[in-house]
Scaffold this active site. Sequence first.
Site, PDB file in Angstrom:
ATOM      1  N   LYS A  13       0.467  -1.481  -0.405  1.00  0.00           N
ATOM      2  CA  LYS A  13      -0.045  -0.438  -0.247  1.00  0.00           C
ATOM      3  C   LYS A  13       0.856   1.102  -0.084  1.00  0.00           C
ATOM      4  CE  LYS A  13      -2.157  -0.990   3.994  1.00  0.00           C
ATOM      5  NZ  LYS A  13      -1.121  -2.602   4.405  1.00  0.00           N
ATOM      6  N   ARG A  87      -9.734   0.687   8.980  1.00  0.00           N
ATOM      7  CA  ARG A  87      -9.104  -1.085   8.900  1.00  0.00           C
ATOM      8  C   ARG A  87     -10.368  -1.191   9.821  1.00  0.00           C
ATOM      9  NH1 ARG A  87      -3.583  -0.147   9.036  1.00  0.00           N
ATOM     10  NH2 ARG A  87      -2.499  -1.662   9.099  1.00  0.00           N
ATOM     11  N   ARG A 126      11.519  -6.879   5.202  1.00  0.00           N
ATOM     12  CA  ARG A 126      11.573  -4.994   5.071  1.00  0.00           C
ATOM     13  C   ARG A 126      12.599  -4.351   6.003  1.00  0.00           C
ATOM     14  NH1 ARG A 126       5.868  -2.590   5.089  1.00  0.00           N
ATOM     15  NH2 ARG A 126       5.745  -2.949   6.670  1.00  0.00           N
ATOM     16  N   ARG A 159      11.276  -2.388  11.509  1.00  0.00           N
ATOM     17  CA  ARG A 159       9.793  -1.736  12.291  1.00  0.00           C
ATOM     18  C   ARG A 159      10.000  -2.977  13.364  1.00  0.00           C
ATOM     19  NH1 ARG A 159       5.011  -0.108   8.401  1.00  0.00           N
ATOM     20  NH2 ARG A 159       4.350  -1.514  10.141  1.00  0.00           N
ATOM     21  N   ARG A 170      -0.686  -9.705  13.154  1.00  0.00           N
ATOM     22  CA  ARG A 170      -0.943  -8.517  12.533  1.00  0.00           C
ATOM     23  C   ARG A 170      -2.328  -8.953  11.045  1.00  0.00           C
ATOM     24  NH1 ARG A 170       4.323  -5.654  10.440  1.00  0.00           N
ATOM     25  NH2 ARG A 170       2.457  -4.218   9.003  1.00  0.00           N
TER      26      ARG A 170
HETATM   27  P1  AMP Z   1       0.749   0.169   9.342  1.00  0.00           P
HETATM   28  O1  AMP Z   1       2.212   0.802   8.780  1.00  0.00           O
HETATM   29  O2  AMP Z   1      -0.242   0.548   8.288  1.00  0.00           O
HETATM   30  O3  AMP Z   1       1.217  -1.370   9.448  1.00  0.00           O
HETATM   31  O4  AMP Z   1       0.173   0.298  11.086  1.00  0.00           O
HETATM   32  C1  AMP Z   1       1.275  -0.001  11.779  1.00  0.00           C
HETATM   33  C2  AMP Z   1       0.369  -0.013  12.781  1.00  0.00           C
HETATM   34  O5  AMP Z   1      -0.205   0.689  13.846  1.00  0.00           O
HETATM   35  C3  AMP Z   1      -1.113  -1.644  12.793  1.00  0.00           C
HETATM   36  O6  AMP Z   1      -0.422  -2.564  13.135  1.00  0.00           O
HETATM   37  C4  AMP Z   1      -1.998  -0.516  13.689  1.00  0.00           C
HETATM   38  O7  AMP Z   1      -1.221  -1.111  15.396  1.00  0.00           O
HETATM   39  C5  AMP Z   1      -1.986   0.514  13.687  1.00  0.00           C
HETATM   40  N1  AMP Z   1      -2.504   1.463  13.083  1.00  0.00           N
HETATM   41  C6  AMP Z   1      -2.330   1.787  12.090  1.00  0.00           C
HETATM   42  N2  AMP Z   1      -3.667   2.498  11.189  1.00  0.00           N
HETATM   43  C7  AMP Z   1      -4.465   1.747  11.983  1.00  0.00           C
HETATM   44  C8  AMP Z   1      -6.065   2.259  12.157  1.00  0.00           C
HETATM   45  N3  AMP Z   1      -6.523   2.622  10.884  1.00  0.00           N
HETATM   46  N4  AMP Z   1      -6.414   0.881  13.267  1.00  0.00           N
HETATM   47  C9  AMP Z   1      -5.756   0.898  14.326  1.00  0.00           C
HETATM   48  N5  AMP Z   1      -4.894   0.894  14.226  1.00  0.00           N
HETATM   49  C10 AMP Z   1      -3.939   1.450  13.095  1.00  0.00           C
END
Ligand code: AMP
Length: 212
Positions: A13, A87, A126, A159, A170
């Site tokens: 994404k 999400r 990654r 990360r 996740r």
């Molecule tokens: P990402 O970088 O998009 O994979 O997000 C990393 C982490 O941030 C996720 O595993 C969640 O803990 C949190 N997170 C990101 N976006 C959301 C969202 N829209 N709703 C809830 N938690 C989020």
Amino acid sequence: MRIILIGPPGAGKGTQAAAVKLRFPVDHISTGDILRENVRAGSPLGLKAKEFMDSGSLVPDSLIIEMMRERLAKCPAGGFMLDGFPRTVAQAEALDELMKEMSVSIDAAILLEVPDETVVERLCGRRVCSSCGEIFHVTGKPTEADGVCDVCRGPVEQRDDDREEVIRRRLSVYHKDTAPLIEYYEKSGLLRRIDAIDKPGAVKSYLESAGL
Ligand code: AMP
């Protein structure tokens, strides 16, 4: 142009949104990036979000919706690509309300489809530049010098939530809480499915063929 990108972690994404941003005057809004900035800065939101993020759980809807209400209000007229939001169905409903309040609408919800095992392989390898955000992969796109970003010479790191046990958590959260969005956007006629296994140009081609 107002686009939502949906897909499991590691579907590409962020990479796709960055590529689209080069061609269109859109704002790339990544909720994960905003949250990580808050964690780094030690803000009240960051302190509340950190534990959820480290364990691979979702940050509570109320915090995310408030954060996005503020962020979308600052969005330029060119529109946005939402990466990582909504999400949950509750977040999607809140986004619909926000769009109504702003008298605008979503053009498409693009689903990047990738099998779980591909996600695990991609995310375990990654590495991300903590300075400019450039994304690398230990075998697919290694840095020229170990741990140093090719673009800005910043530090390239793994990360905390890209460890295998957290990635699997996740993924299970994605299937349980986020996958229902597929039906949500299918019903509203906004869903576009894209096979994102090995086609980095897929979103670009879709947007081109849709005249966007
Ligand atoms: P990402 O970088 O998009 O994979 O997000 C990393 C982490 O941030 C996720 O595993 C969640 O803990 C949190 N997170 C990101 N976006 C959301 C969202 N829209 N709703 C809830 N938690 C989020």
